[in-house]
Enzyme design. Structure first.
Site, PDB file in Angstrom:
ATOM      1  N   LYS A 199      55.980  48.014  55.301  1.00  0.00           N
ATOM      2  CA  LYS A 199      56.916  47.128  55.990  1.00  0.00           C
ATOM      3  C   LYS A 199      56.193  46.147  56.919  1.00  0.00           C
ATOM      4  O   LYS A 199      56.552  45.000  56.997  1.00  0.00           O
ATOM      5  CB  LYS A 199      57.947  47.926  56.800  1.00  0.00           C
ATOM      6  CG  LYS A 199      58.571  49.135  56.093  1.00  0.00           C
ATOM      7  CD  LYS A 199      59.590  48.837  55.092  1.00  0.00           C
ATOM      8  CE  LYS A 199      60.194  49.925  54.251  1.00  0.00           C
ATOM      9  NZ  LYS A 199      60.346  51.262  54.715  1.00  0.00           N
TER      10      LYS A 199
ATOM     11  N   TRP B  94      67.497  57.170  56.544  1.00  0.00           N
ATOM     12  CA  TRP B  94      66.144  57.727  56.668  1.00  0.00           C
ATOM     13  C   TRP B  94      66.163  58.881  57.652  1.00  0.00           C
ATOM     14  O   TRP B  94      65.545  59.930  57.410  1.00  0.00           O
ATOM     15  CB  TRP B  94      65.138  56.657  57.101  1.00  0.00           C
ATOM     16  CG  TRP B  94      64.959  55.577  56.072  1.00  0.00           C
ATOM     17  CD1 TRP B  94      65.214  54.241  56.229  1.00  0.00           C
ATOM     18  CD2 TRP B  94      64.505  55.734  54.716  1.00  0.00           C
ATOM     19  NE1 TRP B  94      64.938  53.581  55.059  1.00  0.00           N
ATOM     20  CE2 TRP B  94      64.508  54.454  54.122  1.00  0.00           C
ATOM     21  CE3 TRP B  94      64.094  56.829  53.957  1.00  0.00           C
ATOM     22  CZ2 TRP B  94      64.119  54.246  52.794  1.00  0.00           C
ATOM     23  CZ3 TRP B  94      63.709  56.621  52.643  1.00  0.00           C
ATOM     24  CH2 TRP B  94      63.729  55.336  52.068  1.00  0.00           C
TER      25      TRP B  94
ATOM     26  N   ASP C 206      59.785  57.968  63.669  1.00  0.00           N
ATOM     27  CA  ASP C 206      59.539  57.248  62.422  1.00  0.00           C
ATOM     28  C   ASP C 206      59.576  55.765  62.780  1.00  0.00           C
ATOM     29  O   ASP C 206      60.622  55.235  63.135  1.00  0.00           O
ATOM     30  CB  ASP C 206      60.640  57.608  61.411  1.00  0.00           C
ATOM     31  CG  ASP C 206      60.545  56.801  60.104  1.00  0.00           C
ATOM     32  OD1 ASP C 206      59.682  55.899  59.999  1.00  0.00           O
ATOM     33  OD2 ASP C 206      61.352  57.086  59.188  1.00  0.00           O
TER      34      ASP C 206
HETATM   35  C1  LIG Z   1      61.000  52.565  54.157  1.00  0.00           C
HETATM   36  C2  LIG Z   1      61.284  53.623  55.147  1.00  0.00           C
HETATM   37  C3  LIG Z   1      61.037  54.986  54.896  1.00  0.00           C
HETATM   38  C4  LIG Z   1      60.530  55.478  53.562  1.00  0.00           C
HETATM   39  O1  LIG Z   1      59.208  55.224  53.411  1.00  0.00           O
HETATM   40  P1  LIG Z   1      58.393  55.724  52.115  1.00  0.00           P
HETATM   41  O2  LIG Z   1      57.010  55.316  52.465  1.00  0.00           O
HETATM   42  O3  LIG Z   1      58.969  55.014  50.931  1.00  0.00           O
HETATM   43  O4  LIG Z   1      58.565  57.197  52.017  1.00  0.00           O
HETATM   44  C5  LIG Z   1      61.286  55.896  55.906  1.00  0.00           C
HETATM   45  N1  LIG Z   1      61.758  55.505  57.099  1.00  0.00           N
HETATM   46  C6  LIG Z   1      62.015  54.214  57.376  1.00  0.00           C
HETATM   47  C7  LIG Z   1      62.533  53.841  58.725  1.00  0.00           C
HETATM   48  C8  LIG Z   1      61.789  53.234  56.412  1.00  0.00           C
HETATM   49  O5  LIG Z   1      62.035  51.944  56.687  1.00  0.00           O
END
Ligand SMILES: *Cc1c(COP(=O)(O)O)cnc(C)c1O
Length: 356
Positions: free
Chosen positions: A190, A99, A166
């Site tokens: 999540k 990511w 993030d």
């Molecule tokens: C799942 C995830 C993403 C991607 O998220 P989307 O909403 O599918 O774009 C980005 N960063 C992390 C750390 C993730 O766990």
């Protein structure tokens, strides 16, 4: 048989969230209408949006001067919105997983990117330390929890430049000091809601430095000014997010979640370390995620991998297959996973050891 949901995302939600959302889909607060079919400009939905923003601020202790936004496009759209709005000349990134590297790729479209450290050469099995953050960077970007590899930055770090994080997979897992961050973002699927809504916590004064034109929908200023109501927000996911936030408050807030998360993590890592069949992916306990626990078969028992997966699945453990880039297993134990779920998985690991 009771099923335990260990999927990495979309992932387990509290029963409170699912039940209340299901009810509102049938009849939203006695209106005789579904939450899916009412105007986002109705006073009923505006109240939902306002409450969700307020609870975000309350639970995380967000100081004045920050806005909470509910957007669309997932965390993946933030990979480009962040540099679009903040990158003037150069940004610094910490590469801790796929990511993070996707975020780096997008930032390179907008300017110079200084990757201060990377653990890529060891399949992202640790969090790099001792790196230097350039003081002339416009911001420093980190991924606090690396969902795929099971590493986590569990403390709020100090950065000499605006810090961007993030936090898709660890928001609300622990108390945090939001004032150390300029911007925090994440997909909801999540630890918060079904997919479809993306949260952004932004310090309002970091905007306005770039001179490039920004399309209206990709400009944070648009959404701050219109309080996430510039266009139609994802009404149902926002409603579900509010249910989760209320559940967090009822449970005692992020401090209580953190205590429970630590207890669950200690239990499962303890078993992985003890059980002769398994090995942790992340060796340094300091770097081990309390949200996504990754592990593999010990090399003497490699050929038992598919047998364990089948055995655990048969016992009701859903979604423990590791990401294809790491292999092995991943147990995602987000806030909504009760201690009893982790106890059940540990029991299955013990039973499997006895059979071999
Ligand atoms: C799942 C995830 C993403 C991607 O998220 P989307 O909403 O599918 O774009 C980005 N960063 C992390 C750390 C993730 O766990």
């Amino acid at each position: 048989m009771k099923k335990y949901n260990f999927y990495a995302g979309p992932s387990i939600l509290s029963e409170h969230t699912i039940k209340n959302t299901a009810e509102a889909i049938l009849d939203f607060s006695g209106m005789g209408l579904s939450i899916m079919e009412i105007s986002h400009r109705s006073k009923e939905f505006i109240a939902v949006m306002e409450k969700a923003q307020l609870l975000f601020k309350e639970l995380l202790g967000i100081p004045d001067g920050y806005s909470v936004l509910f957007l669309q496009g997932g965390a993946s759209l933030q990979f480009c919105m962040v540099p679009y709005n903040l990158l003037v000349n150069k940004a610094a990134y910490l590469d801790t997983g796929s990511w993070a590297s996707k975020a780096i790729k997008e930032a390179k479209i907008f300017g110079e990117v200084d990757v201060v450290a990377s653990s890529k050469d060891s399949t992202y099995g640790f969090i790099p330390k001792g790196y230097k953050i350039p003081s002339d960077a416009d911001y420093f970007h980190i991924t606090t929890n690396n969902t795929i590899y099971g590493t986590e930055i569990k403390k709020d770090i100090d950065a000499p430049v605006p810090l961007v994080a993030d936090m898709s997979s660890d928001i609300f897992s622990r108390p945090m000091d939001v004032s150390k961050y300029a911007l925090i973002y994440g997909g909801a699927q999540k630890n918060l809601a079904p997919s479809g809504v993306t949260f952004v916590i932004i310090r309002n004064d970091i905007l306005g430095n770039v001179s490039r034109p920004i399309p209206t929908m990709l400009d944070y200023a648009t959404h701050i000014e219109k309080e996430s109501m510039f266009n139609t927000p994802p009404v149902v996911p926002v409603y579900a997010a509010l249910q989760t936030l209320e559940w967090y408050r009822q449970k005692g807030g992020v401090g209580a979640m953190h205590r429970e998360n630590n207890e669950k993590a200690e239990l499962i890592y303890g078993e992985i370390d003890r059980n002769k069949l398994f090995e942790p992916n992340v060796k340094d306990p300091e770097d081990r995620s309390i949200m996504n626990v990754t592990f593999v078969m010990n090399h003497h028992y490699k050929d038992l991998e598919s047998e364990f997966l089948a055995y655990a699945t048969e016992k009701g453990m859903v979604g423990i297959k590791g990401h294809r880039s790491v292999g092995g297993f991943r147990a995602s134990i987000y806030n909504a996973m009760p201690l009893s779920g982790v106890e059940a998985l540990v029991e299955v690991m013990k039973e499997f050891e006895k059979k071999h």
